[in-house]
Design a protein around this motif. Structure first.
Motif, PDB file in Angstrom:
ATOM      1  N   GLN A 437     -27.203  -0.795  44.318  1.00 30.52           N
ATOM      2  CA  GLN A 437     -28.556  -1.134  43.891  1.00 30.52           C
ATOM      3  C   GLN A 437     -28.802  -2.632  43.922  1.00 30.52           C
ATOM      4  O   GLN A 437     -29.930  -3.072  44.116  1.00 30.52           O
ATOM      5  N   GLU A 438     -27.750  -3.419  43.738  1.00 34.66           N
ATOM      6  CA  GLU A 438     -27.937  -4.868  43.712  1.00 34.66           C
ATOM      7  C   GLU A 438     -28.433  -5.412  45.046  1.00 34.66           C
ATOM      8  O   GLU A 438     -29.083  -6.462  45.091  1.00 34.66           O
ATOM      9  N   ASN A 441     -32.485  -4.506  45.302  1.00 37.56           N
ATOM     10  CA  ASN A 441     -33.279  -4.660  44.086  1.00 37.56           C
ATOM     11  C   ASN A 441     -34.409  -5.664  44.332  1.00 37.56           C
ATOM     12  O   ASN A 441     -34.156  -6.831  44.670  1.00 37.56           O
ATOM     13  N   ASN A 444     -34.361  -9.296  42.897  1.00 37.86           N
ATOM     14  CA  ASN A 444     -33.540 -10.375  43.458  1.00 37.86           C
ATOM     15  C   ASN A 444     -34.393 -11.433  44.154  1.00 37.86           C
ATOM     16  O   ASN A 444     -34.071 -12.625  44.125  1.00 37.86           O
ATOM     17  N   GLN A 454     -28.122 -13.116  41.973  1.00 36.35           N
ATOM     18  CA  GLN A 454     -29.275 -12.433  42.563  1.00 36.35           C
ATOM     19  C   GLN A 454     -29.936 -13.292  43.642  1.00 36.35           C
ATOM     20  O   GLN A 454     -30.354 -12.783  44.688  1.00 36.35           O
TER      21      GLN A 454
END
Length: 778
Positions: A437-438, A441, A444, A454
């Motif tokens: 998910q990072e 996202n 970010n 991020q």
């Protein structure tokens, strides 16, 4: 032929290139003596003239003059002299150049004089009274010319060859009033058939003007996107304006006046109601086509109602009324080409039968209506599937449709006019790889602190979008090209995807330091997901498979190479299957907790479903390809594939040239390739048994795929095309299985002597999997 005074000093005995020079025959020698005698007389007269000053000052050269009294007819002598020459011999002065030879072509010869206008062109009267059925015939043939142009023929061989169109465009009109059939001949008292001339002016002229305006819109749309001149579409207008400056509203008003004229004169003695209705339907069809062609890509949007359905209804009516048409062949002439391009000989006119023209027009209307589906965005994978099936349609989509779909897909530097490239790329990446998910996202990209993880992730993802976005969007455009051009493009773009894969692996390694990804423990040691490079690698493998499949579809591979190229196809399929299984191992179901949203669960289910579908389709095609490898191996052993050149490593490298520089998967060494393709240690009976087993598995796989719904196959936008493709693949499986069975039976009976094999590319088989038809002895 007449001989005139020439300069005797201009003759020499030099040798021209490739020309055998002979002694001049008697006729030419006579002309030479005459020239010497005339020069001697000139010198004598000049010396005795008291008005001539004999000075050493240089004299300017004077143009040669030859009074008619000094010409002597040498035709008979020339013919007699030419008869003494053998075939292939030529008497030529070395100063007589090719340019002079071309300039000496006979004027007035239809074959040699490219600028000659024939009497049929010079004497054509556009104001000649015409019968209503003749007008219907002219309109129908103009429609045939238009569809031939859409199919790839030149305007000079189609529409511009019509003398009514020629009259309208000959003055290069910039306004509607200037687009006329010229001055009206005669006086009112000489007009014997007023209705016949009025129908030309009131009905045929508006129809022709609207037709020219339609061509203008098409000439603007097609080159605006990635299309290839002469391959798909000939846009050469020879400097003639296609009424681009004229407002379309004026043309619509002209068509409306034509329709009113028909309503007012319907029922006249020479204009029956049936003929009036036929002309009315043709005007309405032209009006409807003009309305659709005048709509640019910016006019289409999600939920817009297509008006191409009305065109299809009118085409059906026009087809039924074609029996009323009467041909007017004198309204077309090849002489127009001599005026448009006088430097080349005229080419024959393209005669497209009306039935084919109507079919082409219906194809144009149906396909242009169908491509509007992409405006209703259904996901990146669905959209890509649509483009792939769109380009593979038979017959191939017309250039206008292929150009318009590119404009609809990328409008105002946005996908279908409403989302940036980043959105569709992330959508595809998410659906195939289900990354952490990072990575995707949206928060970010709002962080501005450089020290934030991020921010660093967003920075690298922006680079990936910039680098991969261009190659990804070009794929959609590439699938809109003709199949031959598509293969050429993919052979080059594979190299870009290979380089992109290396760069994506570096980005994955850098991002991993910010996401703190935990490795997956396997028997080969800890493994990381490498989501970005996995996505790139999957597409690269798929493109490599497509290149091989197009080689079969375009009949590039000779029959004796089928076994080797099907082996390479299953080799790439096997590699992609292993890669998809690797991606599956990193797709983990999100925990069922309050922190896990319904969107995460849905995204996981979509990825899991897509990967399973990929595995099913890959395995089925791999079984089909492997079965064909064994089948063609047996046929090659018994020399049933026709003349087969000796095995050659150089030919092998040439065939696989697009893949030689690819890092992964590598091209197999030639010796190893021959071992796995020839299968020298396996008997014929075993090979046929293996082929039957693989083909049976392929049939089971495709029968299972055919039962799936369009959502699972990501084919909601092209369900009909997808199901037809599955049917063709399944039919190829059955056809190949029949060939294997026939060969096995013949081998049991008494060998394969007298057996003949031919390739069947029809009968509903898949284009990339033609079936060998085994003919047994009687």
């Amino acid at each position: 032929m007449n001989g005139c005074e020439t300069n005797p000093n201009s003759h020499s005995n030099g040798h021209g290139s490739g020309v055998e020079e002979l002694d001049p025959p008697a006729g030419i020698a006579k002309l030479q003596l005459l020239d010497d005698h005339d020069d001697h007389d000139d010198q004598k007269n000049t010396a005795s003239d008291p008005n001539i000053h004999h000075e050493s000052a240089p004299q300017l050269p004077q143009p040669a003059t030859a009074p008619m009294s000094r010409f002597i007819d040498i035709t008979r002598e020339f013919i007699e002299a030419s008869e003494k020459l053998d075939v292939g011999q030529l008497v030529k002065d070395h100063e007589f150049t090719l340019f002079q030879a071309v300039g000496a072509l006979e004027i007035g010869d239809l074959k040699m004089d490219s600028g000659l206008l024939e009497p049929e062109y010079e004497l054509f009267d556009a104001w000649k009274p015409r019968l209503p059925e003749e007008l219907v015939g002219i309109m129908d043939r103009l429609l045939c010319n238009e569809m031939a142009w859409h199919s790839g023929s030149a305007l000079s061989q189609t529409l511009f060859a019509n003398l009514y169109i020629d009259q309208l465009l000959s003055s290069c009109p910039t306004t509607l009033k200037q687009a006329t059939f010229g001055a009206r001949p005669g006086t009112p008292a000489d007009l014997l058939d007023a209705l016949g001339q009025d129908i030309v002016q009131s009905v045929l002229r508006p129809y022709c003007i609207a037709l020219i305006k339609c061509c203008g819109y098409v000439c603007w749309q097609v080159p605006s996107e990635r299309m290839y001149e002469e391959e798909d579409f000939v846009q050469q207008t020879y400097g003639l304006p296609l009424l681009q400056i004229v407002d379309a509203r004026e043309v619509f008003a002209l068509l409306e006046s034509a329709l009113e004229w028909l309503d007012e004169n319907k029922g006249a003695p020479s204009l029956s109601e049936e003929l009036a209705t036929a002309m009315r339907n043709r005007l309405l069809l032209r009006k409807s086509l003009l309305e659709n062609f005048s709509l640019g890509a910016e006019m289409y949007h999600e939920g817009v109602e297509s008006t191409w359905t009305g065109c299809l209804e009118l085409v059906a009516k026009v087809e039924k009324e074609h029996a009323l048409a009467k041909e007017v062949p004198e309204a077309w002439s090849m002489s127009v080409q001599r005026k448009l391009a006088s430097s080349v000989p005229p080419r024959s006119l393209v005669e497209l039968p009306f039935e084919e023209a109507a079919t082409t027009l219906k194809q144009l209307c149906a396909e242009t209506k169908d491509i509007l589906k992409i405006l209703n965005y259904a996901g990146a994978t669905n959209t890509m599937t649509y483009f792939m099936h769109f380009g593979a349609r038979r017959p191939a989509p017309l250039p206008y449709t292929r150009s318009l779909i590119q404009s609809l897909f990328m409008k105002d530097v946005k996908i279908i006019g409403k989302m940036p490239v980043k959105c569709i790329l992330f959508d595809d990446l998410s659906e195939l790889c289900y990354p952490m998910q990072e990575l995707l996202n949206p928060a970010n990209f709002e962080v501005e602190a450089p020290q934030s993880p991020q921010f660093q992730i967003a920075r690298r993802m922006d680079w990936f979008v910039e680098r991969a976005g261009k190659a990804y969007i070009n794929l959609y455009r590439d699938f809109c090209q003709n199949r031959s051009r598509l293969r050429r493009i993919l052979c080059k773009s594979i190299l870009d995807w290979d380089s992109l894969q290396v760069e994506a692996e570096e980005i994955d390694s850098e991002i991993r330091t910010f996401t703190l990804e935990e490795p997956l423990q396997t028997r080969d040691g800890p493994q990381y997901s490498f989501s970005l490079s996995s996505w790139v690698y999957h597409y690269k493998l798929h493109l490599m498979e497509t290149v091989v499949l197009l080689g079969f579809e375009l009949e590039i591979f000779p029959l004796h190479e089928f076994a080797g190229m099907y082996w390479y196809l299953q080799y790439y399929l096997r590699t992609r299957a292993a890669h998809v299984e690797r991606i599956c191992s990193f797709v983990t179901k999100p925990p069922a907790s309050s922190s896990s949203s319904a969107e995460d669960q849905e995204a996981y289910q979509k990825t899991h479903s897509l990967l399973n579908y990929h595995l099913l389709t890959i395995t089925s095609m791999q079984d089909l390809s492997t079965g064909l490898v064994y089948l063609y191996c047996v046929l090659a052993r018994h020399s049933l594939l026709g003349p087969t050149p000796p095995a050659d490593a150089l030919r092998y490298e040439g065939r696989l040239k697009p893949f030689l520089t690819i890092g992964c998967p590598e091209v197999v060494a030639y010796s190893a390739f021959r071992d796995v393709v020839d299968n020298v240690e396996i008997s014929d009976a075993e090979l046929l048994s293996y082929a039957a087993e693989h083909l049976q598995e392929a049939k089971r796989g495709y029968m299972h795929i055919a039962k799936l719904d369009a959502d699972t196959a990501r084919a909601t936008l092209c369900e009909q095309d997808w199901r037809k493709n599955m049917q063709r693949l399944l039919r190829s499986c059955f056809g190949a299985a029949v060939a294997v069975g026939v060969l096995a039976r013949e081998m049991e009976v008494g060998g394969l002597e007298g057996v003949k094999v031919s390739l069947d590319r029809g009968a509903g088989y898949h284009e990339a999997f033609p079936v060998p038809v085994v003919g047994v002895r009687k």
